[in-house]
Write a protein that holds these residues in place. Sequence first.
Motif, PDB file in Angstrom:
ATOM      1  N   LYS A  74       0.867  -1.264  -0.165  1.00 19.93           N
ATOM      2  CA  LYS A  74      -0.095   0.066   0.036  1.00 19.93           C
ATOM      3  C   LYS A  74       0.783   1.293  -0.030  1.00 19.93           C
ATOM      4  CE  LYS A  74      -3.756   2.039   2.420  1.00 19.93           C
ATOM      5  NZ  LYS A  74      -4.681   1.978   3.605  1.00 19.93           N
ATOM      6  N   ARG A  95       2.175   1.946  -3.557  1.00 18.07           N
ATOM      7  CA  ARG A  95       0.972   2.546  -4.437  1.00 18.07           C
ATOM      8  C   ARG A  95       0.611   4.109  -4.101  1.00 18.07           C
ATOM      9  NH1 ARG A  95      -1.323  -2.627  -3.212  1.00 18.07           N
ATOM     10  NH2 ARG A  95      -2.589  -1.685  -1.628  1.00 18.07           N
ATOM     11  N   LYS A 113       1.230   7.042  -6.680  1.00 13.94           N
ATOM     12  CA  LYS A 113       0.154   8.162  -6.859  1.00 13.94           C
ATOM     13  C   LYS A 113       0.658   9.622  -6.623  1.00 13.94           C
ATOM     14  CE  LYS A 113      -3.892   5.545  -5.900  1.00 13.94           C
ATOM     15  NZ  LYS A 113      -5.106   5.464  -4.821  1.00 13.94           N
TER      16      LYS A 113
END
Length: 149
Positions: A10, A13, A17
């Motif tokens: 996580k 990611r 972003k």
Amino acid sequence: MAVKRVTSSKRDREKAKQSKREEKQKRKEERLSTGSRSFEEMLAYVDENGILHSTPEGVKPKEEVDASEIEISVPKKGEAEEILPLNGRIEHFNVSRGYGFIKDLGSGEKYFFHITSAPEGITEGDSVTFEIERGTRGMNAVRISIINK
């Protein structure tokens, strides 16, 4: 069964972003720093052929059309064509239901007819003359008359 493959956590990611957001912001700042375009730079001129030009010199002024020279009318109807009756034979006739079919001897087409369009005493196999008209479901035989039995 398909196996779902996990390539990052996580945290990875979220970092990806965030980096995309930063890249997008940098591109936006570069566009703004190169100078904003003026309204005149954004204009495009279209010539009579639909081709775009950046300067008005390439565009010729529009030609004025005199509206009184334009003729608008309904075409004159020619001589009314005489509708010739077709020759055919009664292929099917149901007296109780009040309809039947006529087969055109020339084209082989079959046309529906209603008993109200047929003379009394009509039976299957009779030779007839008829005209056709467009009905709600196609062409119908009308004005049917029996040729000498």
